[in-house]
Design a protein around this motif. Structure first.
Motif: not given
Length: 991
Positions: A757-780
């Protein structure tokens, strides 16, 4: 410019030297240049032009036939002119390029054009130059005008001005542009047009660049281009294009900021989840370690008895390990004894005797060595015998090879001698062909010229026959046209009363009787001709005469060509000439083929002769070699007989002495091996006995009863047993230490974490962070891309703005210069406007004389409108009839009226061109042809106008063959034609 004296020789129709004294003609002021058609009146004017400009007017220059065709072959064409220019008197002697006979041999050579310009200083002629370019620069500078202008001013070619009067604007434009040299204005028009095109192309490139940038901005922003921006220039002008790009750039800036804020929130959540996961993994790892240690202690305590047995076995194995070297030594020596026994038996088997021991083998070996020593002494003799026999065979083969080479080279020598004789004969033939080539080439060129002349003669005769028929038909058409014109004039005169009646109006006076009443008006009959019909008939006559004149000229030209072709063809018949040409061509080709191989034949002959000499030298060397080989073979045979006797005695029944030695040496080797193996076997027995005694003492000392018991104990693997005991003790100790650590019991009692459960929660939050960072790079990236594209678009728009302004200005100026702009009210091109101004000057000057020649009836008017079907405006002419008050097209004038108006136009143009050329002072003028169409009264008026040209001592020459002109102008320069060439004479002068 004043002409003084002209002399022509072999020029045009003048075969012999003809002289003209213009000073004598100038005393009368007005003189007539008369003569029959084709006599050479125009050639006199051509001679003047040629002397001054090295060219003749019009199309005659292109014909390139200035030299008289009837002149003797060696007589050079020469024109000599004495003339005053700018107050200085010059003598010009000029000769055109011509073909003269060669001084040596047959044929002609080209004589280049020549000129000599001299100036009269005092009573002497001083040469100034004999260079063509220097003479041209000097005379054109003094005259101040080019050939076209001079012909227009000094020659007054009236016939040309009838065409000029009736021409359209484009034709007048070409003539006036040539006379007034207004090409610079056409160059300005062309430059404006090219400049406009260059700016338009550059503007189009900028527009395309802006369009491409707009497309790139739209593609980068994933936004469609608004329809309001479809018209790029308008969008640039009102700023909407840049505003649209700025809006897209600012939108990208806002989206980039929003994406960065979202990344910060997600980053904090991901770090908290990662820390929770790390703590859970640490607890799970510690719990697993404690569980593993407890299980290990339980497992090892259950194996305590097995561990004690392993400790006891380890002690026995360690005691047996000390006996391992002696056990191995006994085993090794026992194996060595068995091996020595097998070798001794194997080495004794080839000797075919029982194993007698090493002492027996040694005695036999010593006896064999003594026998071998005696045989080895004779081995070199046997080797020398073999060498002598091989040398004998080699030298016998050499003798056979020399004999075969002698046979082959003798045959090659005979072939080389025959080949040399053939090459010598072929070389002589090739050299004879090469010597004959120049004569054959000359003969071939001559025959080709004769055959070509026959072909030209046949073609010209066929053309001449057709032209004679056409000319005869044209002459009949001229007579028919004249008869129709005379008939039409008679019918019109007969019905003139009806024509006058048709022009009367009620209340007008009759032009015949003066009565205002017209009780019985004449009525024209059916088909009565009017003035228009008479003019049309006159035009038909003019056209028929022009066509007949052209055909007559072509008939004369073809007759001349026929004479030239006959002269070139000579007396030979065409078939004979063609047969001779074919025969000569065949002989020429054969000679060329023979001569072409001359160098190869000479080189081959040299090679064959060198080979023959080499064969002679080789034969001498071969004879010496045969003698040497025969002598050597005799000496070898004597040596071989003696050696063979000695070797045969030692060899016995063996095929070779070496075989005997080899057999005995093999036996000796076997004896040596058997002796060594027997000695080794004895030593192995002794070593085994010593090892067994030492092993027995060591077994008893180690606590074992027998060597086999110690050997069995040593079979256990010591290292494996030591590792098992040591690992058991170490693992048990380590597990008990882990269970004794502080907090071990708390860890064992704690609830295990849910790592999944702990790994699943961390993986979900990390994937959301990567998507946000990719959006930042695309917007930049999008923001940076839009910033760059906006900068490029703004820079391109800024650089486009001045170019568009220049294009707008260039378009308006070019359209104005081309007569297409609304501001150009006359719709005239710049060059046409300049020429229109010149034409208006010409019309003013022409009207000053036309008023007197036409009894103030006609005047010329210059109009700016375009005529029907014309592409140029501003150069149209109409004739105003002051008697009727109407203006009409010059084409409606009769023949006499056309001549009068054309002459006035020619005089007016001469005045304007002379003024344009710097006010050139022309003291000698010529007026060319056209007086035959005038009635007596009009002719008087024209002559009065011409008489006014004589002011200030000017001489005016009238060129005409009309008989009435000879009666009116007493002073004449008469041109007479004859078969032997034309002549000149002056008539009517007091001198």
């Amino acid at each position: 410019m004043r002409l003084h004296h002209l002399s022509v020789t072999a020029f045009g129709p003048f075969v012999e030297t003809a002289d003209v004294d213009f000073d004598a003609l100038a005393d009368a002021g007005l003189f007539l240049l008369s003569g029959a058609t084709g006599a050479g009146k125009s050639s006199v004017l051509d001679a003047v032009c040629f002397a001054l400009y090295a060219a003749v007017p019009g199309e005659r220059q292109g014909a390139g036939r200035l030299r008289s065709d009837q002149a003797p072959a060696g007589l050079a064409p020469v024109v000599t002119l004495e003339v005053s220019l700018s107050g200085r008197r010059f003598r010009i002697i000029r000769s055109p390029a011509w073909e003269r006979p060669k001084k040596r041999g047959t044929g002609t050579t080209r004589e280049q054009a020549r000129v000599t310009v001299s100036e009269r200083l005092g009573n002497e002629w001083t040469p100034l130059t004999s260079r063509l370019d220097e003479a041209g620069d000097l005379l054109s500078g003094l005259l101040g005008m080019n050939l076209d202008q001079f012909c227009q001013v000094a020659m007054l070619p009236q016939g040309h001005f009838q065409a000029f009067l009736r021409a359209d604007s484009a034709q007048r434009h070409r003539l006036l542009a040539r006379l007034f040299r207004t090409g610079r204005f056409e160059q300005i028009e062309a430059w404006l047009r090219d400049h406009r095109l260059q700016l338009r192309h550059a503007s189009e490139r900028h527009r395309e660049a802006v369009s491409r940038l707009v497309s790139r901005v739209s593609e980068a922003a994933a936004s469609e281009v608004p329809e309001s921006l479809a018209d790029v220039p308008s969008a640039v002008d009102d700023g909407s294009l840049i505003s649209w790009a700025v809006a897209l750039r600012d939108g990208a800036t806002c989206r980039a900021a929003e994406a960065a804020d979202a990344v910060a929130v997600l980053l904090a959540a991901e770090e908290a989840a990662r820390e929770t996961l790390r703590e859970g993994r640490q607890l799970a790892t510690a719990r697993a370690r404690m569980d593993e240690a407890a299980a290990t202690v339980k497992r090892l305590e259950a194996r305590a008895e097995e561990h004690a047995a392993n400790v006891d076995s380890l002690d026995r194995v360690r005691r047996a390990e000390g006996l391992r070297p002696l056990l191995g030594l006994v085993a090794d020596r026992r194996a060595a004894l068995a091996e020595a026994e097998a070798r001794a038996q194997a080495s004794a088997a080839p000797l075919d005797v029982e194993d007698a021991g090493s002492t027996c083998w040694a005695d036999e070996r010593h006896a064999l060595e003594q026998q071998l020593a005696g045989l080895r002494v004779l081995l070199p003799a046997e080797q020398r015998l073999t060498e002598l026999q091989a040398e004998q065979a080699r030298r016998e083969q050499t003798l056979r090879s020399l004999a075969e080479a002698d046979r082959l080279e003798q045959a090659e020598a005979r072939a080389a001698t025959a080949r040399a004789e053939q090459l010598t004969e072929a070389l002589a033939v090739a050299e004879a062909a090469a010597e004959a080539l120049p004569a054959l080439a000359a003969r071939l060129s001559q025959l080709r010229s004769i055959v070509a002349a026959h072909a030209d003669l046949a073609r010209h005769e066929a053309d001449h026959a057709l032209l004679v028929v056409d000319h005869s038909a044209a002459a009949h058409r001229v007579l028919d046209a004249r008869e129709r014109l005379l008939e039409l004039r008679e019918r019109r005169i007969t019905g003139m009363a009806a024509e006058l009646a048709g022009a009367l109006a009620a209340g007008d006076d009759c032009p015949v009787c003066g009565s205002p009443e017209h009780p019985h008006l004449a009525v024209a009959g059916e088909g009565h001709p009017d003035a228009e019909a008479e003019r049309a008939a006159q035009h038909d006559v003019d056209d028929a005469q022009a066509a007949e004149a052209v055909l007559a000229m072509r008939v004369r030209e073809t007759a001349t060509e026929i004479g030239r072709a006959r002269e070139a063809a000579g007396d030979s018949a065409p078939p004979a000439a063609r047969a001779a040409l074919e025969e000569t061509e065949s002989a020429h080709v054969s000679a060329m083929e023979s001569a072409a191989g001359r160098d190869d034949l000479a080189a081959t002959l040299v090679e064959v002769r060198l080979r023959s000499a080499a064969l002679v030298e080789a034969d001498a060397r071969r004879r010496v070699s045969v003698a040497e080989e025969t002598t050597a073979l005799t000496h070898l045979a004597v040596q071989a007989v003696e050696l063979e006797r000695r070797v045969a005695e030692a060899r016995g029944s063996e095929p070779a002495l070496g075989d005997v030695v080899e057999r005995l040496e093999s036996r000796r080797t076997l004896l040596r091996v058997a002796e060594a193996d027997a000695t080794s076997r004895q030593a192995a027995h002794e070593a085994l006995a010593d090892a067994e005694v030492a092993l027995g003492r060591a077994v008893l000392e180690a606590g074992f009863d027998t060597p086999d018991e110690a050997r069995q104990a040593g079979l256990v693997d010591l290292v494996t047993l030591e590792h098992a005991v040591r690992d058991h003790e170490a693992t048990l100790t380590a597990a008990r230490m882990i269970l004794a650590e502080a907090g071990a019991q708390e860890i064992l009692s704690a609830h295990p974490p849910d790592l999944g459960a702990l790994e699943h929660d961390h993986r979900a939050r990390a994937e959301a962070l990567e998507r946000a960072r990719a959006r930042v790079q695309a917007e930049a990236r999008l923001h940076a891309r839009l910033v760059d594209l906006h900068a490029e678009l703004a820079a391109e728009v800024r650089s486009w703005a001045p170019l568009r302004a220049d294009l707008d200005l260039a378009t308006r100026v070019a359209a104005f210069a081309e007569g297409k702009a609304p501001d150009n009210r006359l719709q005239m091109r710049l060059s046409a406007y300049v020429l229109a101004y010149r034409l208006s000057q010409v019309v003013d000057a022409a009207n000053a004389r036309l008023a007197g020649m036409s009894d103030r009836r006609y005047s010329l008017e210059h109009v700016g409108r375009r005529g029907a079907g014309e592409t140029r405006g501003g150069l149209s002419l109409v004739v105003r009839d002051d008697w009727s008050g109407e203006s009409r097209d010059p084409a409606t004038l009769s023949g006499g009226e056309t001549f009068v108006v054309s002459l006035a136009l020619a005089l007016g143009l001469a005045d304007v061109v002379a003024h344009e050329a710097g006010g050139a002072d022309l003291q000698t003028l010529f007026v060319d042809e056209g007086f035959g169409a005038l009635d007596a009264e009009t002719l008087d008026d024209v002559l009065d106008i011409l008489d006014t040209l004589r002011e200030n001592g000017r001489a005016v020459g009238v060129v005409s063959h009309v008989a009435e002109m000879r009666d009116r102008i007493p002073v004449q320069l008469v041109v007479s034609k004859a078969r032997s060439g034309s002549t000149l004479r002056v008539a009517g002068c007091a001198g």
